[in-house]
Design a protein around this motif. Sequence first.
Motif, short mmCIF file in Angstrom:
data_model
loop_
_atom_site.label_atom_id
_atom_site.label_comp_id
_atom_site.label_asym_id
_atom_site.label_seq_id
_atom_site.Cartn_x
_atom_site.Cartn_y
_atom_site.Cartn_z
N TYR A 1 0.67 -1.51 -0.17
CA TYR A 1 0.12 0.22 -0.15
C TYR A 1 0.50 1.32 0.30
N MET B 1 1.06 4.44 -2.67
CA MET B 1 0.19 5.90 -2.70
C MET B 1 1.52 6.73 -2.95
N TYR C 1 2.13 7.11 -6.35
CA TYR C 1 1.14 8.03 -7.06
C TYR C 1 1.21 9.62 -6.45
N GLU D 1 -6.52 7.37 6.46
CA GLU D 1 -6.30 8.61 5.11
C GLU D 1 -7.14 7.64 4.03
N GLU D 2 -7.19 8.97 2.81
CA GLU D 2 -8.08 8.12 1.75
C GLU D 2 -6.89 7.89 0.97
N SER D 3 -6.82 6.97 0.23
CA SER D 3 -6.39 6.51 -0.99
C SER D 3 -6.20 7.51 -2.44
N TRP E 1 -7.53 1.08 -4.25
CA TRP E 1 -5.98 0.27 -3.74
C TRP E 1 -6.02 1.31 -2.07
N GLN E 2 -7.25 0.17 -1.54
CA GLN E 2 -7.10 0.55 -0.15
C GLN E 2 -6.83 -0.48 1.14
N LYS E 3 -5.90 -0.18 2.18
CA LYS E 3 -4.85 -0.57 3.01
C LYS E 3 -5.22 -2.11 3.63
#
Length: 485
Positions: free
Chosen positions: A143, A147, A150, A192-194, A199-201
Motif C-alpha cells: 500500500y 501511494m 502515485y 487516510e484517503e487513497s 487501493w485500500q490499505k
Amino acid sequence: MGRIEKSNSGSTESETTEFFRQSGSEEKNEKKGKNSSLTTILSIWNCIMGSGLLTMPWAFEKAGFAQTMVIMVLCGLMCYYTAYLCIKLADYQRKKGEPLPEFQTVCKIYLGPWGEYIALFAADIIVIGALTVYYVLMAKFLYGAGMSIYELSTMPEGSEIATYVDPPKCIAFNEDRLGLPFSPDAQEAGEEESFSNAWQKNATIPLYILVVFFLTNIKNVTFFAKFSAFGTFTVFLIFFVTIYKGAQWGINENVDFVNATSMHYVSQFKATGTAALPGVLSMAYFVHSAVCTLLKDNKNQENNARDLGVAYILVFITYTALGLIFYLSYPGWKGCIGDMFIENFDKREWIVPVMDILMFIRILTVYPLLTYFIRCQNFIVFSGTEWPGYPKVAMVNFFIVALGYFCATFYDKIGNIIRYSGSFCAMIYMFFLPCVVYMVHQKQTLGKVPISSYIIHGVLILIGIANFVNQFVVEDPYDAFVKWQ
C-alpha cells in the motif's frame, strides 16, 4: 532432512538461511571444517536481527527513556541465561558421544514425548505470529509503495516534502490528553484517503496479498532460500534510513526531559512500557529454538557460552542504538511514533518507496520458507514425513494465510501482534521449558534440586507468566482513545 526448529519474528527470516545451510550439508561441513567464534557470533547476531527492528522506536516510546534501558538490560540477561541453559543441557548429550541435539530433542529426552510436543507448540505459535506480522507488513509495504509512487507522480513542482508525519488521530489524542485546543492538523483526524477504491490499505490490498497462498503450497522452496542474503541487506537498509533521518532531524532540539506538555517530551517511565517493551523483546531476543543449530558447528564447543554472550551484547547494542536514535531525534509528537516507523515519513520522500518495495520483496520471499518450516516441523513429528500431500499442506497453509488476512483487514497493529505472540511463546520456550528441564536434570544427576535453583528458576517462570498476562492487563491510552472515537 531432520526436524526443524526455527522461530522468531525478529529473527525467523534469518533462521531460514541457517536451516538451508545446515540441511543436508553435514559431509560438506566435515570437509570444510568448523566455524570460528567470530563467524558463530555474527551468525547468531544476524539470526536475531530482522523486521522487528522496525518496531523498536515504538516500543521504546511506550516505555520511556529510563525504563527502556532497564528493561533492555534485564530482558537481555534473562534471555541469555535461558538460552545458555538450552545449550548447556544439549551439551550434556553431546558429551555422551552424540551430536549437539536441538533443544526440542532435549525436551523429549528429559520430559518424554509431551516435552517435545510442548516445545513444538510454542515454536509453532511464534512462527505463526511472525507469519501474521509478515502478512500485515506486506499489505502495509505494498500500500505504501503504491501511494508513494502515485503522490510522487502527481506532486506539483516545487512542493515541500515534510520531514516527518504525525497521524492526525495521534495529534488529537495528545492535545486532548494535555487539555489543549485542537490544532488544524488534529481536526483532520480520519482515515487516510487513497487515490483509488481499488487501493485500500485494509480492504483491497490484503486481498491482493492472498496470492501468497499459492506460493506456500510449492513443494520445493529452495528458490526462495536463494534470496537469504537479501535479509542482511534489508537490516543494513533499516539502519541506513534511521541514521539518515536522525542526522536530518538532530537530537538536541527534539528532546525535552522537563516540560511534560512539550511534543518533544521524553518521559522516564510509562506504565504501558511494562507490557509493550517486554512483549516485543520476547520475540526480538528469542533465539532459543535455533541456538543449538547455530552453535553445533562452532570450532571450540567450550566457547559456546561466551560466544552466545557476545552475540547477545551485539544484539543489545544494535536494538538500543537504532531505537534510541529514532526515538530521541524524532521531531514530532513522541507518542506518535508508529509501530512501523516508516509510516512516520512523508510518502513523497524518495527513501519511502525504495524501502517499501525492497521490504515487500524480502518478506514475500521469506513467507513461503516459514510456512515450509511449519509444515516440516509438524508433519515430521506427527506423520513421519515433511510432505503428506497437497490436501493437508493446503489446509494448514490456508489457516495461516487466513489469519494473516484477517489481521491485515481488521487488526493491523504490528506491535501488539508481536508482543502477544512473542510473550506467549517466551512464557513456554524461553522461561518454562529451559528452567524445568534444567531442574529435572539436576534431580537426575544430583539426586535433588537445590533450593537456590528452585528459587531462581521459579522466579524466571513466574516472570514469563507475568509478562504474558500483563499484555492483556495494561492498555495503551492511545488505543483506548481511538477505540472510542
